[in-house]
Structure formats: C-alpha cells, structure tokens
Design a protein around this motif. Structure first.
Motif, PDB file in Angstrom:
ATOM      1  N   GLY A 176      10.421  52.178   5.592  1.00 41.07           N
ATOM      2  CA  GLY A 176       8.997  52.932   5.468  1.00 41.07           C
ATOM      3  C   GLY A 176       7.516  51.994   4.875  1.00 41.07           C
ATOM      4  N   ARG A 177       6.884  52.175   5.139  1.00 41.47           N
ATOM      5  CA  ARG A 177       5.549  51.515   4.106  1.00 41.47           C
ATOM      6  C   ARG A 177       5.405  51.654   2.960  1.00 41.47           C
ATOM      7  N   GLU A 178       5.291  52.936   2.584  1.00 49.00           N
ATOM      8  CA  GLU A 178       5.469  52.732   0.997  1.00 49.00           C
ATOM      9  C   GLU A 178       6.904  52.394   0.603  1.00 49.00           C
ATOM     10  N   GLU A 179       7.343  52.151   0.709  1.00 47.95           N
ATOM     11  CA  GLU A 179       8.841  51.281   0.461  1.00 47.95           C
ATOM     12  C   GLU A 179       9.383  49.764   0.301  1.00 47.95           C
ATOM     13  N   ALA A 180       7.713  48.938   1.635  1.00 48.98           N
ATOM     14  CA  ALA A 180       8.041  47.655   1.655  1.00 48.98           C
ATOM     15  C   ALA A 180       6.808  47.453   0.493  1.00 48.98           C
ATOM     16  N   PHE A 181       7.564  45.808  -0.412  1.00 46.03           N
ATOM     17  CA  PHE A 181       7.044  45.629  -1.438  1.00 46.03           C
ATOM     18  C   PHE A 181       5.907  45.313  -1.695  1.00 46.03           C
ATOM     19  N   PRO A 182       4.951  45.484  -0.542  1.00 43.05           N
ATOM     20  CA  PRO A 182       3.604  44.978  -1.324  1.00 43.05           C
ATOM     21  C   PRO A 182       2.526  46.562  -1.705  1.00 43.05           C
ATOM     22  N   ALA A 183       3.276  47.811  -1.260  1.00 48.20           N
ATOM     23  CA  ALA A 183       3.068  49.390  -1.445  1.00 48.20           C
ATOM     24  C   ALA A 183       3.975  49.255  -3.220  1.00 48.20           C
ATOM     25  N   ARG A 184       5.131  48.999  -3.103  1.00 51.56           N
ATOM     26  CA  ARG A 184       5.842  49.194  -5.040  1.00 51.56           C
ATOM     27  C   ARG A 184       5.006  47.854  -5.734  1.00 51.56           C
ATOM     28  N   LEU A 185       4.288  46.811  -5.323  1.00 51.42           N
ATOM     29  CA  LEU A 185       4.073  46.365  -5.842  1.00 51.42           C
ATOM     30  C   LEU A 185       2.097  46.696  -6.257  1.00 51.42           C
ATOM     31  N   ASP A 186       1.997  47.539  -5.984  1.00 50.35           N
ATOM     32  CA  ASP A 186       0.537  48.499  -6.084  1.00 50.35           C
ATOM     33  C   ASP A 186       1.258  49.747  -6.743  1.00 50.35           C
ATOM     34  N   ALA A 187       2.291  50.222  -6.638  1.00 48.42           N
ATOM     35  CA  ALA A 187       2.468  51.313  -7.508  1.00 48.42           C
ATOM     36  C   ALA A 187       3.120  50.174  -9.055  1.00 48.42           C
ATOM     37  N   LEU A 188       4.082  50.141  -9.021  1.00 52.08           N
ATOM     38  CA  LEU A 188       4.084  49.347 -10.043  1.00 52.08           C
ATOM     39  C   LEU A 188       2.628  48.755 -10.799  1.00 52.08           C
ATOM     40  N   LEU A 189       2.149  48.437 -10.896  1.00 51.43           N
ATOM     41  CA  LEU A 189       0.119  48.165 -10.986  1.00 51.43           C
ATOM     42  C   LEU A 189      -0.288  48.713 -11.296  1.00 51.43           C
ATOM     43  N   ASP A 190       0.195  50.374 -10.811  1.00 56.30           N
ATOM     44  CA  ASP A 190      -0.709  51.368 -11.394  1.00 56.30           C
ATOM     45  C   ASP A 190      -0.288  51.609 -12.951  1.00 56.30           C
ATOM     46  N   GLY A 191       1.019  51.400 -13.961  1.00 58.15           N
ATOM     47  CA  GLY A 191       1.230  51.225 -14.749  1.00 58.15           C
ATOM     48  C   GLY A 191       0.876  50.215 -15.958  1.00 58.15           C
ATOM     49  N   CYS A 192      -0.115  49.406 -15.337  1.00 60.23           N
ATOM     50  CA  CYS A 192      -0.687  48.059 -16.077  1.00 60.23           C
ATOM     51  C   CYS A 192      -1.957  48.990 -16.634  1.00 60.23           C
ATOM     52  N   ALA A 193      -2.262  48.315 -17.701  1.00 57.14           N
ATOM     53  CA  ALA A 193      -4.383  48.458 -18.605  1.00 57.14           C
ATOM     54  C   ALA A 193      -4.847  47.931 -17.699  1.00 57.14           C
ATOM     55  N   ASP A 194      -6.003  48.406 -18.676  1.00 60.33           N
ATOM     56  CA  ASP A 194      -7.332  47.555 -18.198  1.00 60.33           C
ATOM     57  C   ASP A 194      -7.835  47.470 -16.637  1.00 60.33           C
ATOM     58  N   GLY A 195      -8.054  48.891 -15.850  1.00 67.42           N
ATOM     59  CA  GLY A 195      -8.658  48.541 -14.902  1.00 67.42           C
ATOM     60  C   GLY A 195      -7.627  49.119 -13.626  1.00 67.42           C
ATOM     61  N   GLU A 196      -8.179  48.988 -12.510  1.00 65.30           N
ATOM     62  CA  GLU A 196      -7.109  49.364 -11.559  1.00 65.30           C
ATOM     63  C   GLU A 196      -6.628  48.034 -10.642  1.00 65.30           C
ATOM     64  N   THR A 197      -5.653  48.158  -9.886  1.00 65.28           N
ATOM     65  CA  THR A 197      -5.641  46.644  -8.729  1.00 65.28           C
ATOM     66  C   THR A 197      -5.535  47.504  -7.806  1.00 65.28           C
ATOM     67  N   ILE A 198      -5.718  46.911  -6.568  1.00 63.04           N
ATOM     68  CA  ILE A 198      -5.119  47.777  -5.364  1.00 63.04           C
ATOM     69  C   ILE A 198      -4.737  46.559  -4.495  1.00 63.04           C
ATOM     70  N   VAL A 199      -3.365  46.961  -3.727  1.00 60.65           N
ATOM     71  CA  VAL A 199      -2.214  46.217  -3.121  1.00 60.65           C
ATOM     72  C   VAL A 199      -2.543  46.123  -1.612  1.00 60.65           C
ATOM     73  N   VAL A 200      -3.476  45.556  -0.621  1.00 62.34           N
ATOM     74  CA  VAL A 200      -3.844  45.322   0.647  1.00 62.34           C
ATOM     75  C   VAL A 200      -2.721  45.070   1.466  1.00 62.34           C
ATOM     76  N   ASN A 201      -1.649  45.060   2.208  1.00 60.23           N
ATOM     77  CA  ASN A 201      -0.451  45.075   2.980  1.00 60.23           C
ATOM     78  C   ASN A 201      -1.383  44.207   4.723  1.00 60.23           C
ATOM     79  N   GLY A 202      -1.699  43.070   4.279  1.00 60.04           N
ATOM     80  CA  GLY A 202      -2.344  42.855   5.512  1.00 60.04           C
ATOM     81  C   GLY A 202      -1.471  41.971   6.205  1.00 60.04           C
ATOM     82  N   ALA A 203       0.121  41.646   5.961  1.00 60.23           N
ATOM     83  CA  ALA A 203       1.022  41.009   7.087  1.00 60.23           C
ATOM     84  C   ALA A 203       1.260  42.190   7.986  1.00 60.23           C
TER      85      ALA A 203
END
Length: 458
Positions: A176-203
C-alpha cells in the motif's frame, strides 16, 4: 476481375474515410478507452495499456491512410502489369498483398488489446517510454500529478521538502501507499523536532535515472524540494540504456510500434534469430538486464555512463533549485540473503555465485568517492542496514520486491542517514564480508533536526 478490384478499392476508401471521421470526432479514442477499462480487471494492467490506446488513436488515421495509399498504389500497379504477369500471377500477387495488409491491420488495431495477453511489453514501453501511472487513482494512491503521494504542490509550504525518485522499490510495488518506505520515512520524520518535513514519493514502476531526469523539471518547479533522493536499483543501468534507445527509436525499437506481434512471435518461436537481430540493431544495449552483476566492472563501466550522466544531470538541476542530492544504493533480496524470494520470477536471471554481485555498490563508491572535492551529490547504501536487520523475510516469496517489513527496514535506515539523532543505534553483529564488495560508508548527515524520539530498528 477488374470490376471486383475496383469495388474492393472503393470499399477500402469508404472504410478509411469512416475511420478518419471517427478519429476526427475523437469517438474511436473514447471507444478504445471504454473497452480497455471494461475488459481489463487488474487496475495496474488497466493503466499500463491506457497510454497505448491513446497513442494508437492519435496516430491511427495517418497509419491507415498510409497503409491504404501504399496498398492502392500496389494494386493499381499490378493491374497495369496484368498483361505482362498474366491473370494467374496477378491474382496471386493481389492475394499475397491482401494477406500482408490484413496482418498489418491486426498489428495496428489488435495489438494494444492483446498487450497483456501476448506480453507485448516492448510495444508498451516504446509507445509510452515514460509510462507514468494515472492521475488521482484511488487503487494506486496517486495524486493529481500521478505521484504516489498525498502531497500536492503547495502543501507544506513551510516544511522541509524531500523528493524521492526511483523505480518500483521506492514506488512500493505490491504494498500500500502508506507502507512504501517513502511514506514510512515521512511518518518517522514526524517524530523529529525542528519543524515539519514532508517526503513526496516521485518514484514509479520501471522508472530509471534517465526517465526521472525527464520528469524532474516539472516536479522541481512545483514542489521546490530541499533534498532530492534517488533510490538506485541494480536494473537502472540496463533500463537507462534501453529507454535511451527507445526514445531515439534506434534499431529494433523503431519497428516495435509497427509489428509488435510479429516480433513477439519471432522471439518466442526463434529466440536465436531474435537475439541475433537485436544484437545487430541495438548493439549497445545488453540482452541481460543484470549485466552489471555478471560482468567485471572494468568491462561494464562504459555502459554505466548513461546512468552516471543522468544522475549528474539530476544533481545539476537540484543545484539550480538550491537543493541537496543523495543517491542511495538499494540492495536486492539476493544481496542480503540467498534464502529471500525463493520462488521469485527473476530468480533464474541472476547468478548468485557471480563474483560481481556487489559491483553496483562498488561502482557508486568509486565513481564518486567521498574523499573527492566537488562531487555532485552524497552517496549512501542500505545494504548493511538490511544485512544487520533481524527481519526475515524482507521480500515476497514469489517476487523480488520488499514486503511492508522490508520497506520498514529501508525507511529506518534512511532515517538514520538523514536524522541520526532520531534513531537509537542498537548493538548489532557485523555482517560477513563478500567478494567484490566495498560497502559505501554513510554520507555526511543532512539532518535539520535534533532531540527526536528514538525509534528501534526492526
């Protein structure tokens, strides 16, 4: 006899005029689209054929007119030569011409509908080399730009934006889309501080650096990424050579749009003749899609330059966007554990005893060594992260692509690369060395975050 020929020619002109009217009104394209969606069950197969049908409809009138004009001229010429050839040989020539014309009509009209049934994938790729997925497809999870990402241009305007490029591994084939590693990286980066980071899957499936470069100007302009990551797969080298030949319509690839069924049958019934024809017309594209794993790097290196040039061009475009770039080498299941994917459809295509099995990792580290000044991008590898992981299996039993567990390993390895403060590094046994392997060291951290919540490695 002459009256029958004249009647046949008139009927042909009427049919060509009727087909032209259909094309002028766009009704044929709509009909093809309707039939395609109604007859193909699997969503992925349906969107694969859609651009082929559109291409066929847009260029069909010219092909039909050309075919009709050529056939008409030949028939007219045969009628003029009737006295010299005799009635019998004239009839034989007209019959032969009719058979050829009928077969060409099958090639032009029926081939797109037999794309998956006959495996006419060469025609599919030649007619639509970029082969992007459909836009806003709920089953695939694409957005309005055909990216497998929920983020549209303008989302996360104040966020740090990461654009992921790559092939089916980054796309998340069979998960599934949310299981692919770009989406998982996006979710994991949400746990990091210093502002929002988004990962756009262009593959997207079967993409390559050459194709990613073709799409990057649009994606870069719309998303304005701060970091571009290219996930390099071992088949990218062959794909880049193949797609370049297809885009230039060189050799055998120039004929696939015209006679795909004939070429497919030739490949099936006379593989030796097909290979000889392929090698003589496209000598710079190896038949072995895993040639980089079976050839000494000293011999294969010149063939890898197409990929190298594409990656450097992507880096140059990233620099224009004031973005950084990271190239990450992805391992295949056989790089990690020979027991992975025991029934994979490509299992017999790779020699697991080859001394060059890890050549792509070595090539990336030697082509752009980390000690060199002014190199265009950073490099990293996920090989050791997978080999240290206790997760098994990380790939499907019958397919080389990663399972959700494999994507999780990849996502956490990338998180450790991008934001090391967000990952607890557990003590793990070192992996055994393999011949021809020079694993890439971790590249310089590009983290913008600190004090993140640690996450355990699977």
């Amino acid at each position: 006899m002459r009256r029958r020929l004249i009647l046949t020619a008139c009927l042909s002109l009427v049919l060509l005029a009727f087909a032209g009217q259909l094309l002028d009104d766009g009704r044929l394209e709509r009909a093809l689209t309707y039939v395609n969606h109604e007859t193909l069950e699997a969503p992925l197969e349906a969107w694969r054929t859609q651009p082929i049908l559109a291409t066929l409809a847009s260029g069909l009138r010219g092909r039909l007119v050309t075919l009709g004009v050529i056939a008409g001229l030949l028939i007219f010429g045969l009628i003029r030569l009737r006295r010299r050839l005799g009635e019998r040989w004239t009839d034989v020539a007209i019959a032969a011409l009719s058979v050829v014309a009928a077969w060409m009509a099958v090639e032009l009209l029926a081939a797109p509908f037999l794309l998956t049934r006959l495996g006419l994938y060469e025609q599919y790729f030649v007619l639509d080399v970029d082969h992007l997925p459909p836009v806003s497809h709920p089953a695939i999870g694409t957005n309005s730009l055909a990216l497998r990402s929920p983020y549209e241009p303008g989302d996360g305007a104040d966020a740090r934006r990461i654009l992921m490029l790559g092939d089916s591994y980054a796309f998340g084939f069979r998960v599934g889309r949310e299981e692919a590693f770009p989406a998982r990286l996006d979710a994991l980066l949400d746990g990091c501080a210093d502002g929002e980071t988004i990962v756009v899957n262009g593959a997207w499936t079967s993409a390559s650096p050459v194709l990613a470069l073709r799409r990057l100007p649009e994606l870069g302009r719309l998303y304005r990424p701060d970091l571009i990551i290219y996930a390099l797969d071992v088949t990218d080298f062959h794909d880049d050579l193949k797609y370049t030949a297809m885009l230039e319509r060189r050799g055998l690839y120039a004929t696939y749009p015209l006679v795909p069924i004939t070429l497919r049958q030739l490949r099936t019934l006379a593989p030796g003749a097909w290979r000889a024809l392929y090698r003589s017309t496209v000598p710079d594209v190896p038949l072995d899609r895993f040639f980089v794993l079976h050839t000494p790097l000293s011999a294969s290196a010149p063939l890898l330059e197409t990929t190298a040039e594409a990656l450097e061009a992507i880096a140059a475009h990233a620099a224009e966007l004031e973005a950084e770039m990271l190239v990450v080498a992805l391992p295949r299941p056989f790089h990690v554990n020979p027991a992975e994917s025991p029934h994979s459809w490509e299992r017999d295509d790779v020699d697991l005893e080859s001394p060059h099995l890890f050549a792509p990792f070595r090539w990336l580290s030697e082509r752009w060594p980390q000690s060199s000044a002014g190199r265009p991008f950073e490099t990293a590898s996920l090989l050791e992260a997978f080999r240290r992981s206790k997760v098994f299996p990380t790939a499907f039993d019958d397919d080389p692509h990663w399972t959700p567990a494999g994507h999780e390993v990849a996502a956490r390895a990338l998180l450790a690369e991008l934001a090391p403060d967000c990952v607890a590094a557990p003590a793990q046994a070192p992996a055994a060395a393999r011949d021809d392997q020079e694993p890439l060291a971790s590249s310089t951290s590009r983290s913008n975050s600190s004090n993140g919540t640690p996450a355990a490695t699977p």
